[in-house]
Design a protein around this motif. Structure first.
Motif, mmCIF file in Angstrom:
data_model
loop_
_atom_site.group_PDB
_atom_site.id
_atom_site.type_symbol
_atom_site.label_atom_id
_atom_site.label_comp_id
_atom_site.label_asym_id
_atom_site.label_seq_id
_atom_site.Cartn_x
_atom_site.Cartn_y
_atom_site.Cartn_z
ATOM 1 N N ALA A 151 4.793 13.165 19.399
ATOM 2 C CA ALA A 151 5.462 14.669 19.705
ATOM 3 C C ALA A 151 6.708 14.883 20.156
ATOM 4 O O ALA A 151 7.185 15.773 19.973
ATOM 5 C CB ALA A 151 4.132 14.696 20.764
ATOM 6 N N CYS A 152 7.054 13.463 20.714
ATOM 7 C CA CYS A 152 8.679 13.804 21.208
ATOM 8 C C CYS A 152 9.434 13.552 20.297
ATOM 9 O O CYS A 152 10.723 14.226 20.318
ATOM 10 C CB CYS A 152 8.775 12.556 22.238
ATOM 11 N N CYS A 164 9.147 17.915 24.447
ATOM 12 C CA CYS A 164 7.800 17.775 24.641
ATOM 13 C C CYS A 164 7.592 17.155 26.123
ATOM 14 O O CYS A 164 6.325 17.331 26.377
ATOM 15 C CB CYS A 164 7.608 16.326 23.847
#
Length: 352
Positions: A151-152, A164
């Motif tokens: 996600a980051c 994120c």
């Protein structure tokens, strides 16, 4: 703060057990002196259990049978931390990459073709005189380490997305609260495994460790583009908030079950992935090992997915450093210490 002083290893006495036919089984000892003599006939051992953080994922040199053979991707490395300790005559690594707390405890699902680590610990504890059990687990439970990293990275690759950390900062404490009882249950099962092998709780040392921060906001733009595709705001959140909070949650669990705790949250400080710019050889964390664009968009081949799992883990040098720090900590008999790099360039167990 002071360094932990090394001391000679004490001879363990397995109280409330006798040695029979190569196994340690419950019984009434004739005397402590007799028990000490019988137990010393078995070679000593230190055993590690847990997930990719301790199995040796990313360190290379994977043991035969754990590098994809028959579907087993546990990636137990010959360089893993437990093998770098000097606490016993034998070192045994039962950890498995990707494991969750349920895979450590009894009755959990099969993972990478392997069953309960606690159950196998009982077998090992009957073959050897286990003096120390080291556990690292929890990141693959509710914290969802791999998904969080993805996600980051996605936030870095797609500028229109928010940081994120903007949503993880709110979710993270809830995830840790959900993780904690699962780790506790796993540690209780580890205690039970040792009890089933005839060990009293004071006849061995149970150590829970935390995780080192894999990235830092102290990296240059070139490193972001070729090795650590993270926004600096997200990297700062990971290093200064997420990892310390995870560490605190695990330390609390350790205290609840009477385990000792070794804080690794700063073990790779100033040696995180991409912290040394053009000199990755001086780092103790592995940089990303696949094309981040293909990873975020679900385009990795099966082989690439395996390699992706090696990203942002301790390398062989780091495992050796943590192994020496673990040795210092266990020999100190302290209940808590932090692994920090000191002026000699090595990690030491520091009491605070």
């Amino acid at each position: 703060m002071t360094y932990v002083r090394r001391s000679s290893r004490a001879v363990g006495i397995l109280l409330g057990a006798v040695l029979t036919a190569g196994s340690i089984v419950a019984g009434t000892p004739a005397s402590a002196e007799h028990l000490a003599g019988e137990a010393s006939a078995l070679p000593t051992a230190v055993v590690s259990l847990g997930d990719n953080g301790i199995s040796g994922e990313g360190a290379g040199g994977y043991e035969p049978g754990t590098n994809g053979e028959n579907g087993n991707w546990c990636h137990r490395s010959v360089h893993a931390m437990v093998h770098k300790t000097t606490l016993a005559a034998k070192t045994v690594n039962l950890a498995c990459s990707g494991a969750k707390s349920a895979h450590v405890g009894f009755g959990g699902p099969v993972h990478n073709t392997e069953g309960s680590q606690a159950e196998r610990l009982t077998t090992v504890a009957r073959q050897y005189r286990v003096t120390t059990v080291i556990v690292r687990v929890g990141s693959n439970d509710d914290p969802q380490f791999s998904g969080t990293v993805a996600a980051c990275i996605g936030a870095y690759l797609y500028p229109e997305r928010p940081d994120c950390s903007s949503f993880l900062r709110t979710e993270w404490p809830t995830r840790l609260a959900a993780m904690a009882p699962k780790v506790k249950a796993a540690l209780v099962d580890v205690r039970t495994a040792m009890s089933n092998a005839g060990y009293g709780s004071s006849s061995y040392k149970l150590v829970l460790t935390s995780y080192a921060s894999p990235i830092t906001e102290r990296m240059d733009a070139a490193s972001q583009q070729a090795g650590c595709p993270f926004r600096l705001t997200d990297a700062r959140w990971a290093r200064t908030e997420a990892v310390p909070q995870l560490n605190a949650a695990l330390r609390s669990v350790a205290s609840q079950v009477g385990a000792r705790f070794l804080d690794l949250s700063r073990a790779t400080e100033n040696r995180e992935a991409c912290s040394r710019g053009s000199n990755p050889a001086a780092e103790w964390q592995t940089r990303i090992t696949v094309d981040p664009w293909r990873m975020v968009n679900g385009q990795l081949t099966p082989e690439e997915k395996v390699r992706a799992g090696e990203s942002f883990h301790l390398n062989a040098t780091a495992h050796a450093q943590v192994g020496r720090c673990m040795t210092e900590f266990v020999q100190s008999n302290a209940s808590y210490a932090t692994c920090l790099e000191r002026s000699d360039g090595n990690l030491h167990a520091v009491l605070s």
